[in-house]
Structures are given as structure tokens and as C-alpha cells.
Design a protein around this motif. Structure first.
Motif, PDB file in Angstrom:
ATOM      1  N   GLU A  22     -12.424   5.329   2.610  1.00  0.00           N
ATOM      2  CA  GLU A  22     -12.641   3.809   3.483  1.00  0.00           C
ATOM      3  C   GLU A  22     -13.920   3.147   2.856  1.00  0.00           C
ATOM      4  OE1 GLU A  22     -11.033   2.180   7.371  1.00  0.00           O
ATOM      5  OE2 GLU A  22     -12.257   3.916   7.564  1.00  0.00           O
ATOM      6  N   MET A  23     -14.788   3.793   2.592  1.00  0.00           N
ATOM      7  CA  MET A  23     -15.960   3.055   2.104  1.00  0.00           C
ATOM      8  C   MET A  23     -15.777   2.800   0.579  1.00  0.00           C
ATOM      9  SD  MET A  23     -19.266   5.282   3.592  1.00  0.00           S
ATOM     10  CE  MET A  23     -18.671   6.819   3.288  1.00  0.00           C
ATOM     11  N   HIS A  24     -15.018   3.703  -0.044  1.00  0.00           N
ATOM     12  CA  HIS A  24     -14.659   3.389  -1.518  1.00  0.00           C
ATOM     13  C   HIS A  24     -13.941   1.998  -1.757  1.00  0.00           C
ATOM     14  CE1 HIS A  24     -14.183   4.064  -5.799  1.00  0.00           C
ATOM     15  NE2 HIS A  24     -12.795   3.911  -5.597  1.00  0.00           N
ATOM     16  N   HIS A  74      -3.403   1.279  -2.878  1.00  0.00           N
ATOM     17  CA  HIS A  74      -2.577   2.494  -3.088  1.00  0.00           C
ATOM     18  C   HIS A  74      -3.421   3.449  -4.119  1.00  0.00           C
ATOM     19  CE1 HIS A  74       0.766   5.370  -2.934  1.00  0.00           C
ATOM     20  NE2 HIS A  74       0.505   5.351  -3.866  1.00  0.00           N
ATOM     21  N   VAL A  75      -3.410   2.792  -5.525  1.00  0.00           N
ATOM     22  CA  VAL A  75      -3.593   3.356  -6.585  1.00  0.00           C
ATOM     23  C   VAL A  75      -5.177   4.117  -6.588  1.00  0.00           C
ATOM     24  CG1 VAL A  75      -3.972   3.200  -9.163  1.00  0.00           C
ATOM     25  CG2 VAL A  75      -2.094   2.275  -8.187  1.00  0.00           C
ATOM     26  N   GLU A  76      -6.020   3.058  -5.988  1.00  0.00           N
ATOM     27  CA  GLU A  76      -7.448   3.557  -6.014  1.00  0.00           C
ATOM     28  C   GLU A  76      -7.732   4.752  -4.700  1.00  0.00           C
ATOM     29  OE1 GLU A  76     -10.423   2.560  -7.498  1.00  0.00           O
ATOM     30  OE2 GLU A  76      -8.800   2.155  -8.970  1.00  0.00           O
ATOM     31  N   ALA A  77      -6.957   4.564  -3.808  1.00  0.00           N
ATOM     32  CA  ALA A  77      -7.138   5.506  -2.764  1.00  0.00           C
ATOM     33  C   ALA A  77      -6.628   7.030  -3.255  1.00  0.00           C
ATOM     34  CB  ALA A  77      -6.400   5.317  -1.382  1.00  0.00           C
ATOM     35  N   ASP A  78      -5.517   6.925  -4.089  1.00  0.00           N
ATOM     36  CA  ASP A  78      -4.875   8.236  -4.451  1.00  0.00           C
ATOM     37  C   ASP A  78      -6.049   8.867  -5.740  1.00  0.00           C
ATOM     38  OD1 ASP A  78      -2.671   8.795  -2.996  1.00  0.00           O
ATOM     39  OD2 ASP A  78      -1.278   8.078  -4.721  1.00  0.00           O
ATOM     40  N   CYS A  84       0.798  -1.114  -0.052  1.00  0.00           N
ATOM     41  CA  CYS A  84       0.070   0.000   0.106  1.00  0.00           C
ATOM     42  C   CYS A  84       0.968   1.217  -0.128  1.00  0.00           C
ATOM     43  CB  CYS A  84      -1.055   0.054   1.198  1.00  0.00           C
ATOM     44  SG  CYS A  84      -0.483   0.485   2.705  1.00  0.00           S
ATOM     45  N   VAL A  85       1.970   1.145   0.201  1.00  0.00           N
ATOM     46  CA  VAL A  85       2.851   2.324   0.206  1.00  0.00           C
ATOM     47  C   VAL A  85       4.213   2.100  -0.664  1.00  0.00           C
ATOM     48  CG1 VAL A  85       2.584   3.027   2.489  1.00  0.00           C
ATOM     49  CG2 VAL A  85       4.336   1.768   2.409  1.00  0.00           C
ATOM     50  N   LEU A  86       4.216   0.984  -1.223  1.00  0.00           N
ATOM     51  CA  LEU A  86       5.145   0.640  -2.424  1.00  0.00           C
ATOM     52  C   LEU A  86       5.523   1.541  -3.465  1.00  0.00           C
ATOM     53  CD1 LEU A  86       7.552  -1.194  -2.810  1.00  0.00           C
ATOM     54  CD2 LEU A  86       6.025  -2.926  -3.952  1.00  0.00           C
ATOM     55  N   PRO A  87       4.490   2.033  -3.869  1.00  0.00           N
ATOM     56  CA  PRO A  87       4.572   2.955  -5.247  1.00  0.00           C
ATOM     57  C   PRO A  87       5.345   4.346  -4.814  1.00  0.00           C
ATOM     58  CG  PRO A  87       2.324   2.235  -5.217  1.00  0.00           C
ATOM     59  CD  PRO A  87       2.955   1.812  -3.956  1.00  0.00           C
ATOM     60  N   ASP A  88       5.043   4.936  -3.546  1.00  0.00           N
ATOM     61  CA  ASP A  88       5.607   6.048  -3.003  1.00  0.00           C
ATOM     62  C   ASP A  88       7.224   5.754  -2.582  1.00  0.00           C
ATOM     63  OD1 ASP A  88       3.437   7.646  -3.526  1.00  0.00           O
ATOM     64  OD2 ASP A  88       2.576   7.475  -1.483  1.00  0.00           O
TER      65      ASP A  88
END
Length: 224
Positions: free
Chosen positions: A220-222, A62-66, A22-26
């Protein structure tokens, strides 16, 4: 979103591979901004290995949250307001105010998560330290990253420094923002500019405090 904001969505998960994912892209972007990793092109390569699939699942979250965050009215509203406040502070420098406001908002959200004890950096770093490094290295190699030394050199440094807890202090947020800007521009701010930026961020955090949680609730709901 920054490290702790992404971790917020996995804060109850004790799977270190998912948390790292979840943090690997950054982490990769910080390790080498020129390395472009596109795991979705190689999704079938992760089949049959649960740890690789969890890293990939974390990456996807991660991608979806961003994506949701950067398209939310919350993001547009607060980056616009921060841009108006911060533009005079960096006038005459190469720093682009739209970029500055974007980074500032993300670090302020991490600050507020820490302040409200919604996450704790020790839990975050413990999850990262527990990851199967061989799995992470294999994940990168399967994404056609030719070598992984650059990543693990940075990852080790990131674990040693444990700097995200310093975002409790506004002067440290200012220093982090300036450091990020220096990756793009050769810039040196005066003491007065630095103090004004810290004062602006301190003031804006108080404004954000009332409703910052709404963006986390929405995402979070998304993601659920």
C-alpha cells in the motif's frame, strides 16, 4: 495476489472502472488463458475517455502490486515454507509444489482479509456489477482483443457465483487450489490427500495470522 487481495488496495475507492481494472488481468486469464492483453502498448488510445483511463490505471496498479508482492521477502519465505509442507501431500501427482505453494499463499491471504473483515465480498461484487460494460468492452477492443464475448461470458458467471466469500472455509480453499491445478494437470487427489491439504492450510493460516498484514502495508505504501 488473488482477487480480494488486489481489491484491498482499492477498498475505499467507489470508482467501479478502477476496481474492475485492478482485477481485470486475472479475470481475463481465467476467462481464456491464451488471451494476452498488453495495455501499455496502447496507452495513447485511452486518452480523452475517463473511464478507459481508470480501467488502465487499475490495471497498472494490479501489475505493480503483483510485481512488488512476488519480489518481496514475505513471498519467498512463505512460499518456501508452504512448499515444504505441501510437497508430501501431492507426492506422486503431476502437481508442481512450487506452483501449489504460490496459489495456496494467495488464497490464504484472501481468507485472512475476510476473517479480519479487512474487505467484504459484497462490496467487491457490488463494484464489479456497477462497471460500465461498454467501457470494459471498448478497453479490450482497443488492446487488440478481437472479440469480447469470451470475457463477458466469464464475467457474468463470476458475478453470479460470488465464490470468493467461500474462502472463509478451509475446505473451500482446498477445492479452489485443486481446481486451479486442474487447469494445468490432469490430476485427481484422494480423500486423504484432500484432507491433509486442508489440515496443512488451516495450520499455516494460523501462522500467517500474526504478520500477514505487513505485506499489505508494504504494498500500500508502494502504490500510494
Amino acid at each position: 495476489m488473488n482477487f480480494l487481495s488486489h481489491y484491498y488496495f482499492e477498498r475505499y475507492n467507489r470508482n467501479p472502472e478502477l476496481v474492475v481494472g485492478c482485477v481485470l488481468p486475472d479475470l481475463i486469464k481465467n476467462a481464456d488463458k491464451d488471451v494476452n492483453v498488453l495495455p501499455h502498448k496502447y496507452e495513447d488510445r485511452f486518452d480523452g475517455n475517463p473511464k478507459l483511463r481508470e480501467i488502465y490505471r487499475g490495471w497498472g496498479r494490479h501489475v505493480e502490486a503483483d510485481r512488488y508482492f512476488h519480489n518481496a521477502p514475505f513471498f519467498y519465505t512463505h512460499t518456501h515454507e508452504l512448499k515444504q509442507l505441501l510437497s508430501p501431500v501431492v507426492a506422486g501427482t503431476p502437481i508442481r509444489p512450487s506452483f501449489l505453494s504460490h496459489i495456496a499463499l494467495e488464497l490464504l491471504l484472501d481468507h485472512l482479509l475476510l476473517r479480519h473483515q479487512s474487505v467484504h465480498e459484497s462490496d467487491f461484487y457490488a463494484c464489479l456489477a456497477a462497471v460500465d460494460r461498454d467501457a470494459v468492452g471498448r478497453f479490450l477492443l482497443l488492446c487488440d482483443v478481437p472479440e469480447t464475448t469470451f470475457f463477458f461470458t466469464y464475467f457474468n458467471s463470476f458475478l453470479r457465483a460470488q465464490y470468493v466469500g467461500s474462502y472463509r472455509q478451509f475446505d473451500q480453499i482446498t477445492q479452489a487450489v485443486i481446481s486451479i491445478c486442474r487447469r494445468l494437470w490432469d490430476v485427481r487427489l484422494t480423500d486423504d490427500q484432500t484432507e491433509r491439504m486442508t489440515a496443512t492450510l488451516t495450520h499455516y493460516a494460523a501462522l500467517l495470522d500474526a504478520d500477514f498484514h505487513t505485506i499489505f502495508d508494504d504494498i500500500e505504501m508502494h502504490l500510494a
